[in-house]
Write a protein that holds these residues in place. Structure first.
Motif, PDB file in Angstrom:
ATOM      1  N   LEU A  18     -20.248  -3.220  -3.708  1.00 46.25           N
ATOM      2  CA  LEU A  18     -19.264  -2.841  -2.940  1.00 46.25           C
ATOM      3  C   LEU A  18     -19.887  -1.581  -1.809  1.00 46.25           C
ATOM      4  O   LEU A  18     -19.520  -1.516  -0.803  1.00 46.25           O
ATOM      5  N   GLY A  19     -21.241  -0.916  -2.792  1.00 43.39           N
ATOM      6  CA  GLY A  19     -21.368   0.322  -1.461  1.00 43.39           C
ATOM      7  C   GLY A  19     -20.926   0.837  -1.916  1.00 43.39           C
ATOM      8  O   GLY A  19     -21.196   2.297  -0.748  1.00 43.39           O
ATOM      9  N   LEU A  20     -20.226   1.024  -2.926  1.00 42.94           N
ATOM     10  CA  LEU A  20     -19.094   1.803  -3.339  1.00 42.94           C
ATOM     11  C   LEU A  20     -19.164   2.470  -4.059  1.00 42.94           C
ATOM     12  O   LEU A  20     -19.621   1.955  -5.630  1.00 42.94           O
ATOM     13  N   THR A  21     -19.699   4.003  -5.028  1.00 44.73           N
ATOM     14  CA  THR A  21     -19.061   4.276  -6.201  1.00 44.73           C
ATOM     15  C   THR A  21     -17.192   4.265  -6.897  1.00 44.73           C
ATOM     16  O   THR A  21     -16.595   3.735  -6.014  1.00 44.73           O
ATOM     17  N   VAL A  22     -17.264   3.788  -8.001  1.00 41.66           N
ATOM     18  CA  VAL A  22     -15.738   3.295  -8.921  1.00 41.66           C
ATOM     19  C   VAL A  22     -15.540   4.647  -7.523  1.00 41.66           C
ATOM     20  O   VAL A  22     -14.018   4.407  -6.715  1.00 41.66           O
ATOM     21  N   TYR A  23     -15.223   6.438  -7.238  1.00 39.82           N
ATOM     22  CA  TYR A  23     -14.250   6.711  -7.459  1.00 39.82           C
ATOM     23  C   TYR A  23     -13.905   6.854  -5.664  1.00 39.82           C
ATOM     24  O   TYR A  23     -13.324   7.040  -5.458  1.00 39.82           O
ATOM     25  N   GLN A  24     -15.545   6.631  -4.942  1.00 37.92           N
ATOM     26  CA  GLN A  24     -15.041   6.909  -3.856  1.00 37.92           C
ATOM     27  C   GLN A  24     -13.878   4.836  -3.353  1.00 37.92           C
ATOM     28  O   GLN A  24     -13.357   5.405  -2.602  1.00 37.92           O
ATOM     29  N   TYR A  25     -14.280   4.008  -4.049  1.00 36.31           N
ATOM     30  CA  TYR A  25     -13.443   3.112  -3.859  1.00 36.31           C
ATOM     31  C   TYR A  25     -11.374   3.289  -4.546  1.00 36.31           C
ATOM     32  O   TYR A  25     -11.312   3.646  -3.737  1.00 36.31           O
ATOM     33  N   LEU A  26     -11.916   3.998  -5.310  1.00 32.76           N
ATOM     34  CA  LEU A  26     -10.533   4.580  -6.010  1.00 32.76           C
ATOM     35  C   LEU A  26      -9.201   5.391  -4.537  1.00 32.76           C
ATOM     36  O   LEU A  26      -8.526   4.900  -3.941  1.00 32.76           O
ATOM     37  N   TYR A  27     -10.481   6.185  -4.276  1.00 27.20           N
ATOM     38  CA  TYR A  27      -9.931   6.969  -2.756  1.00 27.20           C
ATOM     39  C   TYR A  27     -10.035   5.878  -1.941  1.00 27.20           C
ATOM     40  O   TYR A  27      -9.092   6.687  -0.673  1.00 27.20           O
ATOM     41  N   GLU A  28     -10.694   4.870  -1.449  1.00 25.70           N
ATOM     42  CA  GLU A  28     -10.390   4.214  -0.286  1.00 25.70           C
ATOM     43  C   GLU A  28      -8.911   3.385  -0.967  1.00 25.70           C
ATOM     44  O   GLU A  28      -8.501   3.609   0.295  1.00 25.70           O
ATOM     45  N   ILE A  29      -8.585   2.731  -1.689  1.00 27.13           N
ATOM     46  CA  ILE A  29      -7.241   1.942  -2.039  1.00 27.13           C
ATOM     47  C   ILE A  29      -6.072   3.458  -1.677  1.00 27.13           C
ATOM     48  O   ILE A  29      -5.344   2.949  -0.607  1.00 27.13           O
ATOM     49  N   ARG A  30      -6.229   4.576  -2.343  1.00 28.91           N
ATOM     50  CA  ARG A  30      -5.058   6.140  -2.382  1.00 28.91           C
ATOM     51  C   ARG A  30      -5.076   6.015  -0.917  1.00 28.91           C
ATOM     52  O   ARG A  30      -3.594   5.972  -0.260  1.00 28.91           O
ATOM     53  N   LEU A  31      -5.861   6.107   0.680  1.00 24.57           N
ATOM     54  CA  LEU A  31      -5.630   6.956   1.453  1.00 24.57           C
ATOM     55  C   LEU A  31      -5.293   5.342   1.844  1.00 24.57           C
ATOM     56  O   LEU A  31      -4.919   6.009   3.100  1.00 24.57           O
ATOM     57  N   ASP A  32      -5.649   4.483   2.329  1.00 20.58           N
ATOM     58  CA  ASP A  32      -5.133   3.521   2.863  1.00 20.58           C
ATOM     59  C   ASP A  32      -3.853   3.034   2.376  1.00 20.58           C
ATOM     60  O   ASP A  32      -3.010   3.052   3.089  1.00 20.58           O
ATOM     61  N   ARG A  33      -3.286   3.783   0.818  1.00 21.95           N
ATOM     62  CA  ARG A  33      -2.034   3.309   0.658  1.00 21.95           C
ATOM     63  C   ARG A  33      -0.475   4.507   1.344  1.00 21.95           C
ATOM     64  O   ARG A  33      -0.075   4.425   1.818  1.00 21.95           O
ATOM     65  N   ILE A  34      -1.623   5.680   1.483  1.00 27.22           N
ATOM     66  CA  ILE A  34      -1.483   6.761   1.837  1.00 27.22           C
ATOM     67  C   ILE A  34      -1.214   6.525   3.338  1.00 27.22           C
ATOM     68  O   ILE A  34      -0.040   6.896   4.205  1.00 27.22           O
ATOM     69  N   CYS A  35      -2.192   6.417   4.332  1.00 23.61           N
ATOM     70  CA  CYS A  35      -1.490   5.253   6.160  1.00 23.61           C
ATOM     71  C   CYS A  35      -1.033   4.901   5.337  1.00 23.61           C
ATOM     72  O   CYS A  35       0.333   4.917   6.973  1.00 23.61           O
ATOM     73  N   ARG A  36      -0.251   3.907   5.376  1.00 21.54           N
ATOM     74  CA  ARG A  36       0.579   2.666   5.523  1.00 21.54           C
ATOM     75  C   ARG A  36       1.904   3.403   4.994  1.00 21.54           C
ATOM     76  O   ARG A  36       2.926   3.127   6.698  1.00 21.54           O
ATOM     77  N   ASP A  37       2.139   4.625   4.195  1.00 27.15           N
ATOM     78  CA  ASP A  37       3.678   4.642   4.170  1.00 27.15           C
ATOM     79  C   ASP A  37       3.378   5.933   5.130  1.00 27.15           C
ATOM     80  O   ASP A  37       5.110   6.475   5.745  1.00 27.15           O
ATOM     81  N   LEU A  38       2.447   6.695   5.880  1.00 27.30           N
ATOM     82  CA  LEU A  38       2.689   7.692   7.142  1.00 27.30           C
ATOM     83  C   LEU A  38       3.329   7.315   8.265  1.00 27.30           C
ATOM     84  O   LEU A  38       3.679   7.625   9.437  1.00 27.30           O
ATOM     85  N   GLN A  39       3.181   5.462   8.131  1.00 25.58           N
ATOM     86  CA  GLN A  39       4.091   4.530   9.603  1.00 25.58           C
ATOM     87  C   GLN A  39       5.346   5.359   9.435  1.00 25.58           C
ATOM     88  O   GLN A  39       6.660   4.733  10.150  1.00 25.58           O
ATOM     89  N   HIS A  40       6.364   5.980   8.166  1.00 29.79           N
ATOM     90  CA  HIS A  40       7.066   5.979   8.499  1.00 29.79           C
ATOM     91  C   HIS A  40       7.474   7.441   8.598  1.00 29.79           C
ATOM     92  O   HIS A  40       7.548   8.641   7.584  1.00 29.79           O
ATOM     93  N   PRO A  41       8.358   7.992   9.509  1.00 29.42           N
ATOM     94  CA  PRO A  41       8.167   9.362  10.198  1.00 29.42           C
ATOM     95  C   PRO A  41       9.162  10.226   9.175  1.00 29.42           C
ATOM     96  O   PRO A  41       8.720  11.259   9.148  1.00 29.42           O
ATOM     97  N   GLU A  42       9.693  10.179   8.248  1.00 22.38           N
ATOM     98  CA  GLU A  42      10.933  10.592   6.839  1.00 22.38           C
ATOM     99  C   GLU A  42       9.619  10.918   5.564  1.00 22.38           C
ATOM    100  O   GLU A  42      10.366  11.424   5.087  1.00 22.38           O
ATOM    101  N   ALA A  43       8.691  10.346   5.773  1.00 23.93           N
ATOM    102  CA  ALA A  43       7.510  10.516   4.787  1.00 23.93           C
ATOM    103  C   ALA A  43       7.068  12.634   4.534  1.00 23.93           C
ATOM    104  O   ALA A  43       6.668  12.682   5.702  1.00 23.93           O
ATOM    105  N   ARG A  44       7.314  12.901   3.622  1.00 27.35           N
ATOM    106  CA  ARG A  44       7.116  14.190   3.314  1.00 27.35           C
ATOM    107  C   ARG A  44       5.973  14.123   3.265  1.00 27.35           C
ATOM    108  O   ARG A  44       5.362  13.479   1.862  1.00 27.35           O
ATOM    109  N   ILE A  45       4.477  14.263   3.033  1.00 30.89           N
ATOM    110  CA  ILE A  45       3.014  14.516   2.984  1.00 30.89           C
ATOM    111  C   ILE A  45       3.088  14.912   1.385  1.00 30.89           C
ATOM    112  O   ILE A  45       2.320  13.774   0.594  1.00 30.89           O
ATOM    113  N   MET A  46       3.153  15.512   1.434  1.00 28.81           N
ATOM    114  CA  MET A  46       3.567  16.498   0.135  1.00 28.81           C
ATOM    115  C   MET A  46       3.919  15.544  -1.369  1.00 28.81           C
ATOM    116  O   MET A  46       3.862  15.520  -2.428  1.00 28.81           O
ATOM    117  N   GLU A  47       5.328  15.142  -1.050  1.00 33.17           N
ATOM    118  CA  GLU A  47       6.209  13.469  -1.554  1.00 33.17           C
ATOM    119  C   GLU A  47       4.947  12.531  -2.290  1.00 33.17           C
ATOM    120  O   GLU A  47       4.398  11.821  -2.656  1.00 33.17           O
TER     121      GLU A  47
END
Length: 118
Positions: free
Chosen positions: A36-65
């Protein structure tokens, strides 16, 4: 990779993932880095950031939640990683989505969102 994608919201360590497959943490790390060219940690956070980014599409979403929902505990480090990955803060991204939503006819927004969903 599938295991990490299915369990990304849990507190995962390289040792736990490696143990699940009967590998040593070092071997697993080298394997992912090679393919992958990524460490396990980097891959894990790529997934997490992608999912957070998707959830940010909802204006009612609270970042801290959103962060704990996606397995993130440290706001500062996630914020830094998000900004490195997307070039803006999580709040700025949410505002961009809100603006895009306002600039498009509703039918287009729904089609685009459905296309982006997993």
């Amino acid at each position: 990779m599938r295991y990490i994608e299915e369990h990304y919201a849990k507190k995962l360590t390289v040792a736990q993932v490696a143990e699940h497959f009967g590998y040593t943490p070092n071997y697993l790390s080298k394997l992912l880095k090679r393919y992958l060219g990524l460490t396990v940690y980097q891959y894990l956070y790529e997934i997490r950031l992608d999912r957070i980014c998707r959830d940010l599409q909802h204006p009612e979403a609270r970042i801290m939640e959103l962060l704990p929902k996606h397995g993130c505990e440290n706001y500062k480090s996630v914020s830094r990683l998000f900004k490195e990955r997307y070039g803006c803060s999580m709040k700025e991204m949410q505002k961009r989505y809100e603006k895009e939503k306002g600039d498009r006819p509703m039918g287009q927004w729904v089609r685009i969102r459905k296309a982006e969903m997993p």
